[in-house]
Design an enzyme around this catalytic site. Structure first.
Site, mmCIF file in Angstrom:
data_model
loop_
_atom_site.group_PDB
_atom_site.id
_atom_site.type_symbol
_atom_site.label_atom_id
_atom_site.label_comp_id
_atom_site.label_asym_id
_atom_site.label_seq_id
_atom_site.Cartn_x
_atom_site.Cartn_y
_atom_site.Cartn_z
ATOM 1 N N HIS A 363 -21.176 61.138 19.395
ATOM 2 C CA HIS A 363 -20.855 62.398 19.988
ATOM 3 C C HIS A 363 -22.270 63.207 20.081
ATOM 4 O O HIS A 363 -22.002 64.095 21.076
ATOM 5 C CB HIS A 363 -19.794 63.159 18.846
ATOM 6 C CG HIS A 363 -18.370 62.670 19.105
ATOM 7 N ND1 HIS A 363 -17.911 61.693 18.362
ATOM 8 C CD2 HIS A 363 -17.595 62.907 19.928
ATOM 9 C CE1 HIS A 363 -16.772 61.612 18.716
ATOM 10 N NE2 HIS A 363 -16.417 62.244 19.853
ATOM 11 N N ARG A 470 -12.885 70.071 23.118
ATOM 12 C CA ARG A 470 -13.027 69.368 21.730
ATOM 13 C C ARG A 470 -13.077 70.520 20.658
ATOM 14 O O ARG A 470 -13.932 71.273 20.441
ATOM 15 C CB ARG A 470 -14.159 68.631 21.781
ATOM 16 C CG ARG A 470 -14.379 67.486 22.456
ATOM 17 C CD ARG A 470 -15.491 66.506 22.056
ATOM 18 N NE ARG A 470 -15.195 65.128 22.635
ATOM 19 C CZ ARG A 470 -15.518 64.689 23.894
ATOM 20 N NH1 ARG A 470 -16.263 65.687 24.877
ATOM 21 N NH2 ARG A 470 -15.490 63.569 24.292
ATOM 22 N N ARG A 506 -7.362 70.213 22.734
ATOM 23 C CA ARG A 506 -6.834 69.095 21.746
ATOM 24 C C ARG A 506 -6.846 69.639 20.343
ATOM 25 O O ARG A 506 -7.653 70.350 20.061
ATOM 26 C CB ARG A 506 -8.023 67.945 22.124
ATOM 27 C CG ARG A 506 -7.639 66.903 21.207
ATOM 28 C CD ARG A 506 -8.495 65.655 21.313
ATOM 29 N NE ARG A 506 -9.995 65.807 20.797
ATOM 30 C CZ ARG A 506 -11.091 64.783 20.955
ATOM 31 N NH1 ARG A 506 -10.841 63.810 21.858
ATOM 32 N NH2 ARG A 506 -12.209 65.231 20.657
ATOM 33 N N GLU A 604 -5.506 56.487 23.387
ATOM 34 C CA GLU A 604 -6.751 56.300 23.032
ATOM 35 C C GLU A 604 -6.888 54.670 22.339
ATOM 36 O O GLU A 604 -7.716 54.023 22.139
ATOM 37 C CB GLU A 604 -7.274 56.988 21.909
ATOM 38 C CG GLU A 604 -7.420 58.582 22.829
ATOM 39 C CD GLU A 604 -8.293 59.471 21.828
ATOM 40 O OE1 GLU A 604 -9.583 59.557 21.775
ATOM 41 O OE2 GLU A 604 -7.641 60.174 20.808
ATOM 42 N N ASN A 627 -13.041 56.733 25.890
ATOM 43 C CA ASN A 627 -14.060 56.289 24.765
ATOM 44 C C ASN A 627 -13.725 55.642 23.664
ATOM 45 O O ASN A 627 -14.057 54.511 23.389
ATOM 46 C CB ASN A 627 -14.910 57.686 24.465
ATOM 47 C CG ASN A 627 -15.434 58.427 25.536
ATOM 48 O OD1 ASN A 627 -15.581 57.787 26.403
ATOM 49 N ND2 ASN A 627 -15.602 59.642 25.153
ATOM 50 N N ASP A 628 -12.515 55.939 23.287
ATOM 51 C CA ASP A 628 -11.907 55.289 22.120
ATOM 52 C C ASP A 628 -11.000 54.142 22.673
ATOM 53 O O ASP A 628 -10.957 53.015 22.018
ATOM 54 C CB ASP A 628 -10.973 56.078 21.255
ATOM 55 C CG ASP A 628 -11.677 56.938 20.485
ATOM 56 O OD1 ASP A 628 -12.731 56.299 19.644
ATOM 57 O OD2 ASP A 628 -11.586 58.195 20.217
ATOM 58 N N ARG A 638 -18.169 52.300 18.811
ATOM 59 C CA ARG A 638 -18.761 52.997 19.976
ATOM 60 C C ARG A 638 -20.115 53.354 19.458
ATOM 61 O O ARG A 638 -20.893 53.796 20.301
ATOM 62 C CB ARG A 638 -17.716 54.131 20.706
ATOM 63 C CG ARG A 638 -17.399 54.969 19.411
ATOM 64 C CD ARG A 638 -16.246 56.126 19.861
ATOM 65 N NE ARG A 638 -16.731 57.151 20.473
ATOM 66 C CZ ARG A 638 -16.018 58.442 20.759
ATOM 67 N NH1 ARG A 638 -14.873 58.252 20.593
ATOM 68 N NH2 ARG A 638 -16.541 59.276 21.345
ATOM 69 N N CYS A 675 -10.322 61.761 30.378
ATOM 70 C CA CYS A 675 -11.146 62.605 29.965
ATOM 71 C C CYS A 675 -12.338 61.960 28.942
ATOM 72 O O CYS A 675 -13.205 62.673 28.290
ATOM 73 C CB CYS A 675 -10.693 63.838 29.067
ATOM 74 S SG CYS A 675 -9.812 63.223 27.370
HETATM 75 C C1 PEP Z 1 -12.151 59.653 24.077
HETATM 76 O O1 PEP Z 1 -11.972 58.959 23.165
HETATM 77 O O2 PEP Z 1 -12.171 59.145 25.122
HETATM 78 C C2 PEP Z 1 -12.116 61.074 23.933
HETATM 79 C C3 PEP Z 1 -12.332 61.968 24.965
HETATM 80 O O3 PEP Z 1 -12.374 61.657 22.774
HETATM 81 P P1 PEP Z 1 -13.715 61.772 21.873
HETATM 82 O O4 PEP Z 1 -14.989 61.049 22.536
HETATM 83 O O5 PEP Z 1 -13.903 63.144 21.473
HETATM 84 O O6 PEP Z 1 -13.313 60.841 20.723
HETATM 85 MG MG MG Z 2 -11.279 59.935 21.118
#
Ligand code: PEP
Ligand code: MG
Length: 757
Positions: A363, A470, A506, A604, A627-628, A638, A675
């Site tokens: 993050h 977020r 979210r 996700e 991302n997840d 990650r 996203c």
């Molecule tokens: C993701 O997982 O792609 C996402 C947008 O959420 P975060 O990166 O906040 O986990």
């Molecule tokens: Mg996520």
């Protein structure tokens, strides 16, 4: 054996530099295995040779002078095959290369094992005997185990030399590259400012003292303060603890005396080091010595030293805050960057970021991207303690750090920086133009936000909506859960600033690598644990307060959408829906004119991919958190730099999953967006557009780059490219095919090479 291994590794860890580390290795291995020779050969890439770096048993004069070309001799063979060679009579082997200067003719048996770090062979560890006998299995296994454990220490010692511009065999070097992963694209050249958590003796960088006498005075005053504390503690504990334990404080006080620890620190300050660094050095030396002792009681004393010295450090830091000056061209370096470290430094001075831990989708990297600061994450082999004040280049495109840059390389990077500036200036003109392909296919570019400042920047870049707010970001910046009213104010700001454009909020997504200081979650596997919707459904009071705040904030604006993170089954959606409806009804009963917002689910988890059809039926929209999804599909944490090279959204399995979600959502007539960070990668964005995503939501800093690439390609070409890559079975090949397509479409090289996912 285990105990001997532990002792050797611990001893090597105490070494000040590469040479002493290697000397400790050869001496200890020779005596443990009872051999006549133990030597270490290291690869020096500057001269392309394996250099004899240390030996116990061969002629001392040969050390540092004898070398073998790559592939030459038995050492070359071990390195080439990255496998041990165990011979009864080495001179009979066809690859044996006689090195006269070493006097090795008397030795017959030979066992060489490779020293491997991150898949590359750093060198070879060799033991030799006079007699003609094969080393037995146990000896071979011991040497392999030892070598595997020492590889990291040797790599670190080599890297430390490299930072100072010295190759393993003592040659002068420049352009030393340390590899990590891209956190945020772009190039920066500047001087390192290392920041580290307070009162941690292991993480004090080396600095020079400005005024040696003043530094000694300052140190003595802090020492006195600790001495007084100790005496006070001693008095306070009278009658409360056993007298022997109380005596410990006397011992402490004596340790601080001028004749003991204190004096050693003063000596080091006299050599020109600042007090904190001198204290840390002396403390760490003593800690290591104690930790190496065989007697468990004495080993425990290491803790006393740590405790005592941390107390002195505390005073030193309290009176002299650690980072006082940020240079005008600061490259901020830390073992683990935190958002607060980013917040502390004046923005205009921050040129680049380096984090030893974490990776491209951590993050903090996402935050760096939103600030547009070139960032490299996960540079695990960088000896950052030595980096302070040194000139470094941060290559956020490739995910590399370069120290000791040569004039030639610096000039090349200065050119890239100029190109970057021209590109950014050129992109400005796109702000008010629509995001459409050359054949007029319209794509919607939304943004991801966390703070109000993101909103301002996003509007400035021409964003058409917020695809992901977020909400945990404002939660992370507080000391307790924000109240419903406080939340409503924060949400209102976002909704108002964007109205009438849609804002997707979210629900709280904590857990994983986002833990609230006032709501700690301790788990062995946080990414597989209590995260996202799992936490909020278990705490309906937190969930409903948030929903009520969102609904209240949207009154009169009606541009709110609510999105649920980490959904793995339909029950979670059902339960969340019930709570949302309950909150809505309550507000209506309170006489408020709220409108029920569209609700969406984030895809996700792999489980959610396979349930897209049913999930899409239950909600109004679908948004993929790539991302997840990438992390869970590939089983790659990650945040873990060790496996960061495996983390890629261009993996065929990830692309297949994305395509399946789009198809299923479209069959249900539901809009689908993405996203995750890949939406902001211009090359990936082209594929996503071709897949049929309605909305791409990204960091504001990448919006114009994506727009520029989409405007320079046709939808037909994008669809052809997608069909082509869906046939490929390897992420690297897919990435190359995408890069080639962008090249053919005339896309600028700096837009082709971002590597943020
Ligand atoms: C993701 O997982 O792609 C996402 C947008 O959420 P975060 O990166 O906040 O986990
Ligand atoms: Mg996520």
């Amino acid at each position: 054996m285990l105990e001997q291994l532990r002792r050797i590794v611990q001893k090597v860890n105490t070494a000040k530099d590469l040479k002493s580390a290697l000397d400790i290795i050869v001496t200890s291995v020779r005596s443990t295995l009872n051999t006549q020779v133990c030597s270490v050969y290291l690869l020096d890439t500057d001269i392309n040779c394996h250099v004899l770096m240390a030996s116990e048993g061969l002629k001392k004069e040969a050390v540092g002078h004898v070398s073998l070309a790559i592939g030459e001799g038995l050492v070359g063979l071990v390195a080439k095959h990255a496998e041990p060679i165990n011979l009864q009579d080495a001179p009979l082997h066809p690859s044996f290369h006689y090195l006269r200067e070493t006097g090795e003719e008397e030795f017959h048996s030979f066992l060489g094992v490779p020293i491997i770090h991150h898949r590359s062979v750093l060198g070879v560890l060799v033991v030799q005997h006079r007699e003609r006998r094969r080393f037995d299995e146990e000896e071979e296994a011991f040497l392999i185990t030892l070598s595997a454990q020492l590889a990291g220490v040797i790599a670190h010692a080599e890297a430390t030399g490299a930072i100072e511009g010295i190759s393993p065999s003592g040659q002068k070097t420049s352009d030393t590259v340390f590899t990590g992963v891209s956190g945020s694209s772009g190039v920066a050249i500047g001087h390192a400012v290392v920041v580290f958590p307070h009162a941690d003796l292991r993480q004090i960088p080396d600095k020079r003292a400005k005024d040696i006498n003043a530094e000694i005075e300052f140190f003595r005053s802090c020492l006195n303060a600790v001495r007084n504390d100790m005496r006070e503690l001693h008095a306070r504990l009278a009658g409360q603890v056993a007298e022997e334990e109380r005596q410990l404080f006397d011992v402490y006080v004596r340790m601080l005396d001028d004749g003991a620890l204190g004096n050693e620190v003063v000596e080091r300050i006299r050599q020109g080091f600042w007090a904190q660094g001198a204290l840390a050095y002396v403390a760490n030396e003593h800690v290591r010595t104690f930790e190496e002792m065989n007697d468990p009681y004495l080993r425990e004393r290491a803790l006393d030293i740590k405790d005592l010295c941390s107390r002195v450090l505390f005073y030193l830091q309290e009176k002299e805050p650690l980072v006082t000056e940020y240079r005008d061209d600061t490259i901020l370096v830390s073992e683990e960057l935190t958002p607060s470290m980013l917040a502390e430094i004046p923005k205009e001075k921050l040129k680049g970021l380096i984090s030893i831990k974490g990776s491209g989708t951590s993050h903090v990297a996402i935050l760096a991207r939103s600030m547009g600061i070139p960032t490299v994450m996960g540079v695990i082999d960088l000896p950052y303690g030595q980096l302070n004040d040194r000139e470094v280049i941060v290559d956020g495109y490739k995910g590399e750090i370069i120290s000791n840059p040569s004039d030639q390389l610096r000039n090349r990077y200065l050119e890239t920086i100029k190109e970057q500036e021209q590109l950014t200036a050129g992109l400005e003109g796109l702000k008010d133009l629509p995001c459409e392909t050359a054949d007029k296919h319209r794509v919607h570019l939304w943004v991801n936000t966390g703070l109000l400042s993101d909103v301002v920047r996003s509007l400035d870049q021409g964003a058409e909506g917020i695809g992901l707010f977020r909400t945990e970001v404002p939660f992370l910046l507080r000391e307790r859960f924000p109240s419903e009213k406080e939340q409503a104010e924060i949400y209102r700001e976002q909704l108002e600033a964007f109205a009438p454009k849609q804002v997707t909020m979210r629900t709280l997504d904590v857990g994983g690598d986002k833990s609230l200081p006032y709501f700690p979650i301790e788990e062995a596997n946080p990414f597989l644990g209590w995260r996202g919707i799992r936490v909020t459904l278990d705490h309906p009071e937190i969930f409903t307060a948030q929903i009520r705040a969102m609904l209240r904030a949207s009154i009169g604006l009606e541009n709110l959408q609510i999105m649920l993170p980490m959904i793995s089954n339909v029950h979670e959606v059902n339960s969340a829906m019930q709570l949302i409806k309950k909150s809505y009804r309550e507000l209506i009963q309170e006489g408020l004119e709220v409108k029920f917002p569209p609700i969406g689910v984030m895809i996700e988890l792999p489980a959610a991919v396979y349930q897209t059809r049913v999930l899409a039926k239950m909600v109004d929209f679908i948004s993929i958190g790539s991302n997840d999804l990438t992390q869970y599909l590939l089983a790659v944490d990650r945040n873990n730099p060790r496996v960061a090279n495996l983390y890629t959204a261009f993996h065929p399995a990830v692309l297949a999953a994305l395509r399946q979600v789009v198809t299923e959502a479209q069959k249900q007539g539901k809009p689908v967006s993405i996203c995750g960070e890949m939406a902001g990668d211009p090359g990936a964005a082209v594929l996503l557009m071709a897949m049929g995503f309605d909305i791409l939501s990204m960091n504001a800093s990448t919006l114009l780059k994506v727009k520029s690439v989409i405007r320079s390609i046709t939808m037909d070409a994008a669809q052809d490219l997608l069909e082509q890559v869906m046939e490929l079975d390897d992420a690297q090949m897919i990435r190359s095919a995408v890069d080639l397509a962008l090249y053919n479409a005339g896309v600028d090289r700096l837009l082709r090479s971002s590597r943020t996912n």
